[in-house]
Design a protein around this motif. Structure first.
Motif, PDB file in Angstrom:
ATOM      1  N   ILE A  94       1.049  -0.965  -0.301  1.00 25.90           N
ATOM      2  CA  ILE A  94       0.119   0.574  -0.284  1.00 25.90           C
ATOM      3  C   ILE A  94       0.835   1.303   0.346  1.00 25.90           C
ATOM      4  CG2 ILE A  94      -1.717   1.753   1.541  1.00 25.90           C
ATOM      5  CD1 ILE A  94      -2.384  -1.371   2.867  1.00 25.90           C
ATOM      6  N   LEU A  95       0.626   2.363  -1.277  1.00 28.56           N
ATOM      7  CA  LEU A  95       1.334   3.867  -0.589  1.00 28.56           C
ATOM      8  C   LEU A  95       0.481   4.420  -0.010  1.00 28.56           C
ATOM      9  CD1 LEU A  95       2.144   4.691  -4.604  1.00 28.56           C
ATOM     10  CD2 LEU A  95       4.246   3.458  -2.666  1.00 28.56           C
ATOM     11  N   VAL A  96       0.985   5.245   1.511  1.00 20.33           N
ATOM     12  CA  VAL A  96       0.975   6.510   1.532  1.00 20.33           C
ATOM     13  C   VAL A  96       1.371   7.040   2.399  1.00 20.33           C
ATOM     14  CG1 VAL A  96       0.216   6.709   4.595  1.00 20.33           C
ATOM     15  CG2 VAL A  96      -0.180   4.347   3.331  1.00 20.33           C
ATOM     16  N   GLY A  97       0.673   8.334   2.246  1.00 23.27           N
ATOM     17  CA  GLY A  97       1.400  10.164   1.690  1.00 23.27           C
ATOM     18  C   GLY A  97       0.247  10.762   2.730  1.00 23.27           C
ATOM     19  N   PHE A  98       1.507  12.041   2.954  1.00 18.27           N
ATOM     20  CA  PHE A  98       1.213  12.760   3.543  1.00 18.27           C
ATOM     21  C   PHE A  98       1.032  14.224   3.473  1.00 18.27           C
ATOM     22  CE2 PHE A  98       4.875  12.167   5.897  1.00 18.27           C
ATOM     23  CZ  PHE A  98       5.500  13.795   6.705  1.00 18.27           C
ATOM     24  N   ALA A  99       0.430  15.690   3.361  1.00 19.84           N
ATOM     25  CA  ALA A  99       0.648  16.580   3.711  1.00 19.84           C
ATOM     26  C   ALA A  99       0.572  17.439   5.074  1.00 19.84           C
ATOM     27  CB  ALA A  99       0.524  17.375   2.412  1.00 19.84           C
ATOM     28  N   GLY A 100       1.378  17.348   5.627  1.00 24.26           N
ATOM     29  CA  GLY A 100       1.174  18.670   6.815  1.00 24.26           C
ATOM     30  C   GLY A 100       2.760  18.506   8.638  1.00 24.26           C
ATOM     31  N   ASN A 101       1.953  18.160   9.198  1.00 21.33           N
ATOM     32  CA  ASN A 101       2.658  18.104  10.320  1.00 21.33           C
ATOM     33  C   ASN A 101       2.840  16.689  11.000  1.00 21.33           C
ATOM     34  OD1 ASN A 101       3.626  17.342  13.516  1.00 21.33           O
ATOM     35  ND2 ASN A 101       2.408  19.685  13.606  1.00 21.33           N
ATOM     36  N   THR A 102       4.697  17.392   9.935  1.00 21.73           N
ATOM     37  CA  THR A 102       5.471  15.374  10.348  1.00 21.73           C
ATOM     38  C   THR A 102       5.534  14.999  12.082  1.00 21.73           C
ATOM     39  OG1 THR A 102       7.458  16.922  11.862  1.00 21.73           O
ATOM     40  CG2 THR A 102       7.037  16.893   8.535  1.00 21.73           C
ATOM     41  N   LEU A 103       5.472  14.875  13.226  1.00 21.98           N
ATOM     42  CA  LEU A 103       5.286  14.481  14.083  1.00 21.98           C
ATOM     43  C   LEU A 103       4.281  13.899  14.216  1.00 21.98           C
ATOM     44  CD1 LEU A 103       7.039  17.026  16.180  1.00 21.98           C
ATOM     45  CD2 LEU A 103       8.048  15.095  15.480  1.00 21.98           C
ATOM     46  N   VAL A 104       3.142  14.765  13.734  1.00 20.65           N
ATOM     47  CA  VAL A 104       1.370  14.347  14.030  1.00 20.65           C
ATOM     48  C   VAL A 104       1.938  13.374  13.205  1.00 20.65           C
ATOM     49  CG1 VAL A 104      -0.774  14.468  13.689  1.00 20.65           C
ATOM     50  CG2 VAL A 104       0.612  15.771  14.630  1.00 20.65           C
ATOM     51  N   GLU A 197      -4.059  25.973  17.169  1.00 21.67           N
ATOM     52  CA  GLU A 197      -3.160  24.333  17.613  1.00 21.67           C
ATOM     53  C   GLU A 197      -4.087  23.269  16.609  1.00 21.67           C
ATOM     54  OE1 GLU A 197      -2.679  25.029  22.539  1.00 21.67           O
ATOM     55  OE2 GLU A 197      -4.471  24.108  21.664  1.00 21.67           O
ATOM     56  N   PHE A 198      -5.181  23.798  16.094  1.00 22.22           N
ATOM     57  CA  PHE A 198      -5.546  22.121  15.569  1.00 22.22           C
ATOM     58  C   PHE A 198      -4.864  22.527  13.908  1.00 22.22           C
ATOM     59  CE2 PHE A 198      -8.373  21.672  11.356  1.00 22.22           C
ATOM     60  CZ  PHE A 198      -8.289  20.794  11.746  1.00 22.22           C
ATOM     61  N   LYS A 199      -4.860  23.934  13.726  1.00 21.37           N
ATOM     62  CA  LYS A 199      -3.912  24.140  12.310  1.00 21.37           C
ATOM     63  C   LYS A 199      -3.055  23.767  12.370  1.00 21.37           C
ATOM     64  CE  LYS A 199      -7.329  28.238  11.503  1.00 21.37           C
ATOM     65  NZ  LYS A 199      -6.996  29.847  10.870  1.00 21.37           N
ATOM     66  N   GLN A 200      -2.030  23.930  13.050  1.00 18.87           N
ATOM     67  CA  GLN A 200      -0.646  23.227  13.440  1.00 18.87           C
ATOM     68  C   GLN A 200      -0.323  21.841  13.874  1.00 18.87           C
ATOM     69  OE1 GLN A 200       2.332  25.666  16.543  1.00 18.87           O
ATOM     70  NE2 GLN A 200       0.450  26.655  16.356  1.00 18.87           N
ATOM     71  N   MET A 201      -1.384  21.427  13.811  1.00 18.24           N
ATOM     72  CA  MET A 201      -0.709  19.453  13.947  1.00 18.24           C
ATOM     73  C   MET A 201      -2.031  19.319  12.133  1.00 18.24           C
ATOM     74  SD  MET A 201      -3.795  18.092  16.370  1.00 18.24           S
ATOM     75  CE  MET A 201      -3.525  16.539  16.692  1.00 18.24           C
ATOM     76  N   ASN A 202      -2.580  20.095  11.848  1.00 14.36           N
ATOM     77  CA  ASN A 202      -3.872  19.599  10.792  1.00 14.36           C
ATOM     78  C   ASN A 202      -2.508  19.133   9.927  1.00 14.36           C
ATOM     79  OD1 ASN A 202      -5.923  19.277   9.233  1.00 14.36           O
ATOM     80  ND2 ASN A 202      -4.777  20.748   7.569  1.00 14.36           N
TER      81      ASN A 202
END
Length: 318
Positions: A94-104, A197-202
């Motif tokens: 499976i390919l999984v990717g993200f855009a956003g907070n790297t720690l989250v 804070e939500f925007k920072q972890m989005n």
């Protein structure tokens, strides 16, 4: 910030060229060209920046990951008593990717891997007097009737290979991923986040899956959402959205580049071009555009991955 393009790779195949080699009657060989599913592509930049892209912290950071779902079948003793799960039945890349907070994102990716790396073939709990078995695939965190009925004896006509066929679908795998993301986000409600804070972890994610039952590639998008619960606490969650055929998804800098990316994808399909090649070129141009305006939000190298059934390939563009 990040920029990812995810979509379906297709190819128009003219089957008429095979007609002269066909043993079928002539009336059955006059087939029109049709679009063939060739897999899934995911293209991403690799920059990690400060919040809102003020400064590049590092490059060559992975935003697209290979995750393998493993399904295990049960093992029984000669007397029919369940012994455990140590026999691998199937693997599903499976390919999984993200855009956003790297720690989250790292927390979520670890949770997804933990849920998918040991899926178990089991059955639904049966009511008293009900003999028919309904076979299912469980996540390791779910209740499992085989494990709870440790002294039950299962007949030789149960849990056969034919019983496992068609159990694992792309939608089911996407549901497991959705569960994993929400499980990873549960702790956020303890900390009573505010809007900033939500925007920072989005963090938004995607998964690219080949469904062995429907025999098609499927893309699911998981955008982070929030709502207030009955206690007035902000709850963070996601809901899976299946990407329609011939569409692309843009994660990250949507406002800047989504409209043009979708136009390019539409034209590529219309003109029988490779959508992945067209969008690879466009992502490189997006990086140049951002750089020229003095921003560090996205940067090279670019990673281009493809999933074609059970094979994942990778291209690295410096």
């Amino acid at each position: 910030m990040s920029l990812l393009f995810i979509g379906y790779e297709t190819e128009k195949v003219d089957f008429s060229r095979y007609e002269k080699h066909s043993l079928m009657p002539e009336s059955h060989t006059q087939m029109k060209p049709r679009i063939v599913d060739m897999g899934i592509f995911a293209i991403a930049d690799s920059a990690i920046t400060t919040f809102q892209g003020g400064k590049t912290l590092l490059t060559n950071f992975r935003k697209i990951y290979d995750i393998e779902a493993k399904v295990y079948k049960p093992r029984f003793a000669p007397d029919g008593i369940f012994q455990g799960y140590d026999n691998l039945y199937s693997r599903h890349p499976i390919l999984v990717g993200f855009a956003g907070n790297t720690l989250v994102a790292q927390h979520i990716l670890n949770t997804i891997s933990g849920h998918l790396e040991h899926l178990e073939i089991g059955c639904k709990e049966r009511s008293i007097g009900l003999q028919e078995i309904e076979y299912i695939v469980n996540m390791p965190c779910e209740s499992n009737d085989l494990k709870s009925s440790s002294f039950a004896q299962w007949g030789e006509d149960t849990f056969l290979p034919k019983d496992y066929e068609g159990l694992l679908t792309g939608e089911l795998l996407a549901g497991f991923i959705e569960h994993s993301i929400n499980h990873a986000l549960e702790s956020a409600k303890k900390h009573r986040l505010n809007e900033d804070e939500f925007k920072q972890m989005n963090t938004d994610l995607f998964s690219g899956i080949y469904c062995p039952v429907d025999r098609e590639h499927q893309i699911y998008i998981f955008r982070m959402k929030h709502k207030l619960n009955a206690d007035g606490v902000l709850v963070v969650y996601t809901e899976k959205e299946k990407l329609p055929a011939n569409e692309i998804a843009v994660l990250g800098m949507k406002k800047d580049f989504e409209e043009e990316a979708k136009r390019l994808n539409y034209n590529a399909i219309k003109d029988d071009l490779s959508s992945s090649n067209v969008l690879e070129d466009y992502l490189l141009k997006c990086i140049e555009t951002v750089s020229k305006r003095g921003s560090f939000e996205i940067a090279r190298p670019v990673v281009h991955k493809k999933l074609n059934r059970y094979k994942i390939s990778k291209k690295h563009i410096d």
